[in-house]
Design a protein around this motif. Structure first.
Motif, PDB file in Angstrom:
ATOM      1  N   ASN A  32       0.723  -0.990   0.023  1.00 18.35           N
ATOM      2  CA  ASN A  32       0.154  -0.083   0.595  1.00 18.35           C
ATOM      3  C   ASN A  32       1.080   1.456   0.160  1.00 18.35           C
ATOM      4  OD1 ASN A  32      -2.046  -1.550   0.111  1.00 18.35           O
ATOM      5  ND2 ASN A  32      -2.114  -1.807   2.237  1.00 18.35           N
ATOM      6  N   GLU A  33       2.521   1.408   0.066  1.00 23.73           N
ATOM      7  CA  GLU A  33       2.836   2.453  -0.466  1.00 23.73           C
ATOM      8  C   GLU A  33       3.177   2.679  -2.192  1.00 23.73           C
ATOM      9  OE1 GLU A  33       5.958   2.435   3.547  1.00 23.73           O
ATOM     10  OE2 GLU A  33       6.177   0.080   1.864  1.00 23.73           O
ATOM     11  N   HIS A  34       3.935   4.068  -1.316  1.00 24.12           N
ATOM     12  CA  HIS A  34       3.920   4.616  -2.746  1.00 24.12           C
ATOM     13  C   HIS A  34       6.082   4.989  -2.361  1.00 24.12           C
ATOM     14  CE1 HIS A  34       0.466   5.521  -3.683  1.00 24.12           C
ATOM     15  NE2 HIS A  34       0.743   5.768  -4.812  1.00 24.12           N
ATOM     16  N   ILE A  35       6.924   4.375  -2.845  1.00 18.96           N
ATOM     17  CA  ILE A  35       8.124   3.529  -2.686  1.00 18.96           C
ATOM     18  C   ILE A  35       9.148   4.060  -3.718  1.00 18.96           C
ATOM     19  CG2 ILE A  35      10.354   2.457  -1.692  1.00 18.96           C
ATOM     20  CD1 ILE A  35       8.102   3.921   0.484  1.00 18.96           C
ATOM     21  N   ALA A  36       9.690   4.569  -4.371  1.00 16.00           N
ATOM     22  CA  ALA A  36      10.616   4.580  -4.975  1.00 16.00           C
ATOM     23  C   ALA A  36      12.395   4.359  -4.475  1.00 16.00           C
ATOM     24  CB  ALA A  36      10.559   6.112  -5.785  1.00 16.00           C
ATOM     25  N   VAL A  37      13.065   3.428  -5.041  1.00 12.79           N
ATOM     26  CA  VAL A  37      14.219   2.770  -4.719  1.00 12.79           C
ATOM     27  C   VAL A  37      15.465   2.820  -6.014  1.00 12.79           C
ATOM     28  CG1 VAL A  37      15.876   0.296  -3.567  1.00 12.79           C
ATOM     29  CG2 VAL A  37      13.645   1.098  -2.996  1.00 12.79           C
ATOM     30  N   LEU A  38      16.396   3.650  -5.659  1.00 16.39           N
ATOM     31  CA  LEU A  38      17.856   3.769  -6.925  1.00 16.39           C
ATOM     32  C   LEU A  38      18.447   2.244  -6.757  1.00 16.39           C
ATOM     33  CD1 LEU A  38      18.785   5.602  -8.709  1.00 16.39           C
ATOM     34  CD2 LEU A  38      20.342   6.854  -6.626  1.00 16.39           C
ATOM     35  N   ILE A  39      18.471   1.613  -7.187  1.00 19.73           N
ATOM     36  CA  ILE A  39      19.651   0.447  -7.729  1.00 19.73           C
ATOM     37  C   ILE A  39      20.968   0.893  -8.165  1.00 19.73           C
ATOM     38  CG2 ILE A  39      19.833  -2.084  -8.664  1.00 19.73           C
ATOM     39  CD1 ILE A  39      17.205  -1.443  -5.993  1.00 19.73           C
ATOM     40  N   GLY A  40      22.181   1.215  -7.674  1.00 23.20           N
ATOM     41  CA  GLY A  40      22.878   0.983  -8.263  1.00 23.20           C
ATOM     42  C   GLY A  40      23.338   0.282  -9.419  1.00 23.20           C
ATOM     43  N   LYS A  41      24.795   0.746 -10.488  1.00 29.47           N
ATOM     44  CA  LYS A  41      25.447   0.256 -11.153  1.00 29.47           C
ATOM     45  C   LYS A  41      25.615  -0.963 -10.369  1.00 29.47           C
ATOM     46  CE  LYS A  41      26.076   2.816 -15.557  1.00 29.47           C
ATOM     47  NZ  LYS A  41      27.020   3.741 -16.290  1.00 29.47           N
ATOM     48  N   ASP A  42      26.085  -1.524 -10.085  1.00 29.49           N
ATOM     49  CA  ASP A  42      26.334  -2.543  -8.923  1.00 29.49           C
ATOM     50  C   ASP A  42      25.121  -3.539  -8.327  1.00 29.49           C
ATOM     51  OD1 ASP A  42      25.625  -0.807  -6.859  1.00 29.49           O
ATOM     52  OD2 ASP A  42      26.929  -1.373  -5.924  1.00 29.49           O
ATOM     53  N   GLY A  43      24.365  -3.298  -9.065  1.00 27.06           N
ATOM     54  CA  GLY A  43      23.089  -3.930  -8.018  1.00 27.06           C
ATOM     55  C   GLY A  43      23.116  -3.525  -6.851  1.00 27.06           C
TER      56      GLY A  43
END
Length: 147
Positions: free
Chosen positions: A98-109
């Protein structure tokens, strides 16, 4: 035979590294990913899409691939993941459906940063530009966009 054993060890090491654990297509074209988890396709998703479109130059310059995961329908904006994979990503990044969450994933995963509700584009650019790999990219090819 020795070459086959060395190849097996190399493949095992590669398969266990975080850089290919997610996203799997990062082997083809290494990039950063911004996953926007949302309970449904709603106003916050539309605002996120507009933000990505308005700042597409900055997004492209930073090798950032945004993807929206609809946790209600278990679908994604790019057609990359199965419903089971979407559930696993939600569990991996500890996101409530039920959340709005943005997660940034780097080039290293690995996870680099997360936002609740909305993404601040200035903060996103600062976080990415502060990464050692991005600093090397800017030295090598410059920065073609600014906010």
């Amino acid at each position: 035979m020795r070459a086959l054993n060395r190849l097996s060890v190399l493949l095992l090491l590669l398969a266990s590294s975080p850089s290919i654990s997610y996203p799997f297509y990062g082997l083809i074209e290494p990039h950063r990913t911004l996953i926007f988890f949302a309970p449904s396709f709603d106003d916050k998703v539309r605002a996120f899409e507009r933000l990505m479109l308005i700042h597409s130059c900055q997004i492209d310059d930073r090798d950032l691939h945004p993807v929206i995961l609809n946790m209600q329908d278990l679908s994604d904006s790019q057609g990359l993941f199965s419903s089971q994979e979407i559930l696993k990503l939600g569990q991996k990044y500890a996101v409530d459906t039920n959340e709005h969450i943005a997660v940034l994933i780097g080039k290293d995963g690995t996870e680099k940063f997360r936002w609740r509700q909305t993404v601040n584009i200035n903060e996103l650019v600062e976080v990415i530009d502060g990464m050692p790999m991005r600093k090397a990219e800017m030295k090598r090819r410059g920065n073609r966009c600014s906010i």
